[in-house]
Design a protein around this motif. Structure first.
Motif, PDB file in Angstrom:
ATOM      1  N   VAL A  14      21.146  39.583  40.480  1.00 27.02           N
ATOM      2  CA  VAL A  14      22.593  39.629  40.689  1.00 27.02           C
ATOM      3  C   VAL A  14      23.043  41.062  40.474  1.00 27.02           C
ATOM      4  N   GLU A  15      24.111  41.417  41.119  1.00 31.70           N
ATOM      5  CA  GLU A  15      24.701  42.741  40.947  1.00 31.70           C
ATOM      6  C   GLU A  15      25.619  42.724  39.738  1.00 31.70           C
ATOM      7  N   ALA A  16      25.633  43.808  38.986  1.00 41.12           N
ATOM      8  CA  ALA A  16      26.533  43.934  37.840  1.00 41.12           C
ATOM      9  C   ALA A  16      27.927  44.259  38.366  1.00 41.12           C
ATOM     10  N   ARG A  17      28.821  43.266  38.276  1.00 41.94           N
ATOM     11  CA  ARG A  17      30.162  43.421  38.835  1.00 41.94           C
ATOM     12  C   ARG A  17      31.177  42.664  38.002  1.00 41.94           C
ATOM     13  N   VAL A  18      32.428  43.069  38.175  1.00 39.16           N
ATOM     14  CA  VAL A  18      33.546  42.329  37.604  1.00 39.16           C
ATOM     15  C   VAL A  18      34.399  41.850  38.780  1.00 39.16           C
ATOM     16  N   TYR A  19      34.674  40.546  38.776  1.00 37.44           N
ATOM     17  CA  TYR A  19      35.479  39.924  39.817  1.00 37.44           C
ATOM     18  C   TYR A  19      36.865  39.655  39.225  1.00 37.44           C
ATOM     19  N   PHE A  20      37.892  40.149  39.914  1.00 34.70           N
ATOM     20  CA  PHE A  20      39.262  39.991  39.447  1.00 34.70           C
ATOM     21  C   PHE A  20      40.007  38.984  40.313  1.00 34.70           C
ATOM     22  N   LEU A  21      40.779  38.131  39.677  1.00 33.73           N
ATOM     23  CA  LEU A  21      41.654  37.200  40.378  1.00 33.73           C
ATOM     24  C   LEU A  21      43.017  37.886  40.458  1.00 33.73           C
ATOM     25  N   LEU A  22      43.249  38.589  41.565  1.00 35.12           N
ATOM     26  CA  LEU A  22      44.442  39.411  41.724  1.00 35.12           C
ATOM     27  C   LEU A  22      45.642  38.559  42.132  1.00 35.12           C
ATOM     28  N   ASP A  23      46.823  39.018  41.738  1.00 32.02           N
ATOM     29  CA  ASP A  23      48.072  38.359  42.117  1.00 32.02           C
ATOM     30  C   ASP A  23      48.401  38.780  43.548  1.00 32.02           C
ATOM     31  N   ASN A  24      48.474  37.816  44.445  1.00 29.26           N
ATOM     32  CA  ASN A  24      48.698  38.107  45.868  1.00 29.26           C
ATOM     33  C   ASN A  24      50.015  38.819  46.143  1.00 29.26           C
ATOM     34  N   GLU A  25      51.025  38.574  45.321  1.00 23.64           N
ATOM     35  CA  GLU A  25      52.338  39.158  45.566  1.00 23.64           C
ATOM     36  C   GLU A  25      52.535  40.507  44.873  1.00 23.64           C
ATOM     37  N   LYS A  26      51.967  40.678  43.676  1.00 27.15           N
ATOM     38  CA  LYS A  26      52.234  41.881  42.885  1.00 27.15           C
ATOM     39  C   LYS A  26      51.197  42.990  43.055  1.00 27.15           C
ATOM     40  N   THR A  27      49.967  42.651  43.379  1.00 28.31           N
ATOM     41  CA  THR A  27      48.882  43.629  43.400  1.00 28.31           C
ATOM     42  C   THR A  27      48.956  44.538  44.619  1.00 28.31           C
ATOM     43  N   ASP A  28      48.826  45.838  44.381  1.00 26.86           N
ATOM     44  CA  ASP A  28      48.720  46.815  45.462  1.00 26.86           C
ATOM     45  C   ASP A  28      47.259  46.809  45.926  1.00 26.86           C
ATOM     46  N   THR A  29      46.966  46.073  46.992  1.00 24.09           N
ATOM     47  CA  THR A  29      45.583  45.914  47.454  1.00 24.09           C
ATOM     48  C   THR A  29      45.005  47.181  48.081  1.00 24.09           C
ATOM     49  N   GLU A  30      45.861  48.149  48.379  1.00 24.68           N
ATOM     50  CA  GLU A  30      45.356  49.445  48.848  1.00 24.68           C
ATOM     51  C   GLU A  30      44.718  50.219  47.685  1.00 24.68           C
ATOM     52  N   LYS A  31      45.199  49.963  46.481  1.00 24.65           N
ATOM     53  CA  LYS A  31      44.750  50.690  45.298  1.00 24.65           C
ATOM     54  C   LYS A  31      43.725  49.902  44.472  1.00 24.65           C
ATOM     55  N   TYR A  32      43.844  48.564  44.445  1.00 24.41           N
ATOM     56  CA  TYR A  32      43.009  47.744  43.583  1.00 24.41           C
ATOM     57  C   TYR A  32      42.172  46.758  44.396  1.00 24.41           C
ATOM     58  N   ALA A  33      40.881  46.769  44.155  1.00 24.36           N
ATOM     59  CA  ALA A  33      39.947  45.855  44.825  1.00 24.36           C
ATOM     60  C   ALA A  33      39.677  44.652  43.914  1.00 24.36           C
ATOM     61  N   PRO A  34      39.305  43.512  44.488  1.00 24.54           N
ATOM     62  CA  PRO A  34      39.015  42.343  43.659  1.00 24.54           C
ATOM     63  C   PRO A  34      37.647  42.401  42.980  1.00 24.54           C
ATOM     64  N   VAL A  35      36.815  43.381  43.345  1.00 21.96           N
ATOM     65  CA  VAL A  35      35.477  43.497  42.759  1.00 21.96           C
ATOM     66  C   VAL A  35      35.236  44.946  42.350  1.00 21.96           C
ATOM     67  N   VAL A  36      34.717  45.135  41.115  1.00 27.55           N
ATOM     68  CA  VAL A  36      34.385  46.469  40.612  1.00 27.55           C
ATOM     69  C   VAL A  36      32.923  46.462  40.180  1.00 27.55           C
ATOM     70  N   ASN A  37      32.137  47.398  40.705  1.00 21.51           N
ATOM     71  CA  ASN A  37      30.729  47.529  40.305  1.00 21.51           C
ATOM     72  C   ASN A  37      30.643  48.168  38.923  1.00 21.51           C
ATOM     73  N   ILE A  38      29.778  47.626  38.077  1.00 14.84           N
ATOM     74  CA  ILE A  38      29.627  48.168  36.717  1.00 14.84           C
ATOM     75  C   ILE A  38      28.149  48.373  36.378  1.00 14.84           C
ATOM     76  N   ASP A  39      27.349  48.736  37.361  1.00 16.45           N
ATOM     77  CA  ASP A  39      25.912  48.865  37.150  1.00 16.45           C
ATOM     78  C   ASP A  39      25.536  49.935  36.119  1.00 16.45           C
ATOM     79  N   LYS A  40      26.387  50.881  35.853  1.00 12.42           N
ATOM     80  CA  LYS A  40      26.093  51.939  34.869  1.00 12.42           C
ATOM     81  C   LYS A  40      26.658  51.633  33.479  1.00 12.42           C
ATOM     82  N   ALA A  41      27.409  50.553  33.335  1.00 12.68           N
ATOM     83  CA  ALA A  41      28.136  50.253  32.094  1.00 12.68           C
ATOM     84  C   ALA A  41      27.239  49.993  30.894  1.00 12.68           C
TER      85      ALA A  41
END
Length: 162
Positions: A14-41
């Protein structure tokens, strides 16, 4: 979570990632992705110490309602909790698997999921159910929030009986 389980079953990775449940109305999807890679963490104490405050701030800034971290045990250089001894001895031995950390504003839980298929399936069903409940109860009253918390506690209790 389904993609994580499928990857684990097909490749044992599996890939080391964080999955976010973003708010469809409030989240700026241009700036924030629903998945962040954390393989170096998990490479060192310093990267570990810096990663988690960043992720919590990311969750807050992106109006995330929940987050789910998934990372394989095999990439973790720090911390290696399975090397504990005595009363802190790791109950899973040298078994491979992955860690899942689930967070909402009112719940934080961390699990190790051994690589056996039955544990993976049970955990994925449980986490999926929790995510659906979080979405369903968004903006709910205090009484409904308490009901959600009771449902989640019940499912954790049932799982630990296995």
């Amino acid at each position: 979570m389904e993609a994580v389980v499928k990857s684990w079953h097909e490749t044992s990775k599996v890939e080391a990632r964080v999955y976010f449940l973003l708010d469809n109305e409030k989240t700026d999807t241009e700036k924030y992705a629903p998945v962040v890679n954390i393989d170096k963490a998990f490479e060192s104490p310093d990267t570990h110490r810096n990663c988690f405050p960043f992720l919590r701030q990311y969750a807050e800034d992106s109006f995330s309602r929940a987050s789910c971290l998934v990372t394989p045990k095999s990439i973790m250089s720090y911390p290696q909790v399975w090397k504990g001894q005595g009363s802190r001895k790791w109950k899973h031995g040298q078994q491979d698997g992955f860690f899942v950390q689930f967070e909402t504003p009112f719940l934080q839980k961390l699990w190790f999921i051994p690589s056996s298929n039955e544990f993976v399936c049970i955990w994925c069903i449980l986490i999926k159910l929790i995510l659906h409940l979080v979405v369903y109860f968004e903006g709910c009253t205090i009484g409904e929030s308490f009901l959600l918390l009771l449902i989640i506690i019940f499912f954790f209790w049932v799982f630990y009986k296995f």
